[in-house]
Design an enzyme around this catalytic site. Structure first.
Site, PDB file in Angstrom:
ATOM      1  N   SER A  75       0.844  -1.038  -0.230  1.00 18.45           N
ATOM      2  CA  SER A  75      -0.129  -0.108  -0.153  1.00 18.45           C
ATOM      3  C   SER A  75       0.859   1.372   0.315  1.00 18.45           C
ATOM      4  O   SER A  75       1.608   1.583   0.382  1.00 18.45           O
ATOM      5  CB  SER A  75      -0.717  -0.337   1.215  1.00 18.45           C
ATOM      6  N   LYS A 125      -1.091  -1.153  -4.337  1.00 22.28           N
ATOM      7  CA  LYS A 125      -2.722  -0.081  -3.730  1.00 22.28           C
ATOM      8  C   LYS A 125      -2.130   1.004  -4.039  1.00 22.28           C
ATOM      9  O   LYS A 125      -1.115   1.741  -2.948  1.00 22.28           O
ATOM     10  CB  LYS A 125      -3.009  -0.932  -3.118  1.00 22.28           C
ATOM     11  N   LYS A 177      -3.325   5.090  -2.311  1.00 23.09           N
ATOM     12  CA  LYS A 177      -3.905   5.814  -1.954  1.00 23.09           C
ATOM     13  C   LYS A 177      -4.354   7.015  -2.740  1.00 23.09           C
ATOM     14  O   LYS A 177      -3.737   7.594  -3.427  1.00 23.09           O
ATOM     15  CB  LYS A 177      -3.890   6.757  -0.545  1.00 23.09           C
ATOM     16  N   ASP A 191      -6.919   3.441  -3.010  1.00 18.55           N
ATOM     17  CA  ASP A 191      -8.271   3.444  -2.333  1.00 18.55           C
ATOM     18  C   ASP A 191      -8.522   4.841  -1.303  1.00 18.55           C
ATOM     19  O   ASP A 191      -6.978   5.578  -1.259  1.00 18.55           O
ATOM     20  CB  ASP A 191      -6.731   2.650  -1.344  1.00 18.55           C
ATOM     21  N   GLU A 233     -11.563   1.082  -3.753  1.00 17.17           N
ATOM     22  CA  GLU A 233     -11.091   1.012  -2.411  1.00 17.17           C
ATOM     23  C   GLU A 233     -12.242   2.750  -1.495  1.00 17.17           C
ATOM     24  O   GLU A 233     -11.790   3.354  -1.872  1.00 17.17           O
ATOM     25  CB  GLU A 233     -10.328   0.307  -1.617  1.00 17.17           C
ATOM     26  N   ASP A 279     -14.039  -1.158   3.064  1.00 15.77           N
ATOM     27  CA  ASP A 279     -13.007  -1.045   4.388  1.00 15.77           C
ATOM     28  C   ASP A 279     -14.111  -0.896   5.340  1.00 15.77           C
ATOM     29  O   ASP A 279     -14.554  -1.577   6.126  1.00 15.77           O
ATOM     30  CB  ASP A 279     -11.847  -1.059   3.679  1.00 15.77           C
ATOM     31  N   LYS A 335     -10.284  -6.216   7.908  1.00 20.26           N
ATOM     32  CA  LYS A 335      -9.391  -5.924   8.656  1.00 20.26           C
ATOM     33  C   LYS A 335      -9.895  -6.279   9.776  1.00 20.26           C
ATOM     34  O   LYS A 335     -11.491  -5.977  11.233  1.00 20.26           O
ATOM     35  CB  LYS A 335      -9.611  -4.296   9.057  1.00 20.26           C
ATOM     36  N   GLY A 349      -4.458  -3.437   6.211  1.00 22.08           N
ATOM     37  CA  GLY A 349      -3.433  -3.855   7.045  1.00 22.08           C
ATOM     38  C   GLY A 349      -3.762  -2.388   7.888  1.00 22.08           C
ATOM     39  O   GLY A 349      -4.520  -1.785   7.287  1.00 22.08           O
TER      40      GLY A 349
HETATM   41 MG    MG Z   1      -8.872   1.115   3.135  1.00 20.58          MG
END
Ligand code: MG
Length: 358
Positions: free
Chosen positions: A144, A170, A172, A197, A222, A247, A271, A299
């Protein structure tokens, strides 16, 4: 289960580099570790809240909830503000129901439940993966990547992770740092598995932004909309080919069922901290498996203790997409466990085989 002694630790651990999302920047992580002692065996759990950003749980409040409520309930001792009397527990499957009267605080509940699972698995001489019903000896993982100062810096940083061996990336995203970032990565690395995400940074009116990314072959998008939203995600999913993954909105197996039934999401991020423990995580896993929706393990930049729990959980069969469970060195110069988690050449982590978390 007899528990002789409970210890709580608060630790602060610096990250190798600041981690930025649409809503916050972290330079270090604060953690609470729960240690349950019984006959010389120690079971460990990690509180990996992030509050009050990702969730409302702050370190101070989580400590209070664990210390004053969850541990006394676990030990069948008197609990503040109540005359309830509990019987001792026999095994970890009972912990979720025992702690259920406390509303919320899922990360705190997970820390306590995980310590019980670890203790119990060590007493049985089996791995946590075996105890939870895992079926794999390696789990696929990705990395991530936080928001970078520029698109060029992002392409560079991602190139480094691909060189390290990660084949699922992934990133952000946030308004103003989204379509262009994803397109640049798709051009630079046409074959890498890519997902984005948003951590709830967008509104339904921003659908055009996600439509602009719809032909990039993303694995998923996400949590684009509100952290407590399910219905508006269905309105967005109806406009996209790319699966939406939820999420922040999913706190229980019931939430997951609603999201899948409404077509608000076609993938769920599990998670264990957000869901209040391994039992609820397995319930979400099963709800999704029944509806042919894949899950993957998110995570919270856990240390090796929480990471070991995530790896064990991700060894269950419906974890069909790579998890955000990178090697220790991706986050920390030095982890608090030995051996550290290291990346295998096929972008997997090995599931520990020793008793408990290994
Ligand atoms: Mg997330």
């Amino acid at each position: 289960m007899r528990i002789d002694r409970v210890e709580l630790y608060q630790i602060t651990i610096p990250l190798v580099a600041p981690f930025e999302t649409s809503g916050w920047v972290k330079t270090h992580e604060e953690r609470i570790l729960v240690a349950l002692h019984a006959n010389g065996v120690v079971g460990w759990g990690e509180w990996a809240g992030d509050g009050p950003w990702y969730s409302y749980e702050t370190t101070e409040v989580a400590w209070l909830i664990i210390h004053d409520y969850l541990v006394p309930m676990l030990l069948a001792q008197p609990v503040a503000h109540t005359t309830m009397r509990y019987a001792p527990l026999d095994e970890p499957r009972q912990v979720r129901d025992r702690l259920e009267p406390v509303r919320g605080y899922p990360f705190a509940k997970h820390a306590v439940e995980a310590a019980v699972w670890d203790l119990w698995a060590k007493q049985q001489g089996i791995s946590l993966s075996q105890a939870l019903g895992g079926t794999r000896d390696r789990v696929a993982v990705g990395v991530s990547v936080g928001i970078q100062p520029s698109i060029a810096a992002l392409v560079d940083r991602v190139g480094g992770y691909i060189q390290d061996g990660y084949n699922r990336i992934k990133i952000k995203i946030k308004p103003g740092y989204d379509v262009e970032a994803a397109q640049a990565l798709r051009i630079a690395y046409p074959h890498v598995q890519l997902q984005v995400d948003a951590n709830s940074a967008y509104q339904l009116d921003d659908a055009h932004i996600f439509k602009a990314m719809d032909d990039l072959g993303l694995l998923l998008v996400e949590q684009p909309l509100g952290y407590d939203d399910i219905p508006d995600h269905a309105r967005l999913q109806a406009q996209l080919k790319t699966p939406i993954c939820l999420d922040e909105s999913i706190h229980s197996a019931a939430n997951a069922r609603w999201a899948l039934e409404m077509d608000s999401a076609r993938v769920i991020n599990i998670k264990p901290g957000r869901l209040g423990g391994f039992m609820e995580s397995i319930a979400v896993h099963d709800v999704c498996a029944e509806r042919n929706a894949p899950v993957w393990c998110g995570g919270m930049l856990e240390t090796g203790i929480g990471r070991a729990g995530n790896v064990a959980l991700a060894s269950l069969p419906n974890f069909k997409l790579p998890g955000d469970i990178s090697a220790s060195r991706r986050y920390y110069a030095e982890d608090i466990v030995e051996p550290e988690f290291v990346l295998n050449p096929d972008s997997t982590l090995s599931v520990p085989t020793g008793p408990g978390i290994g």
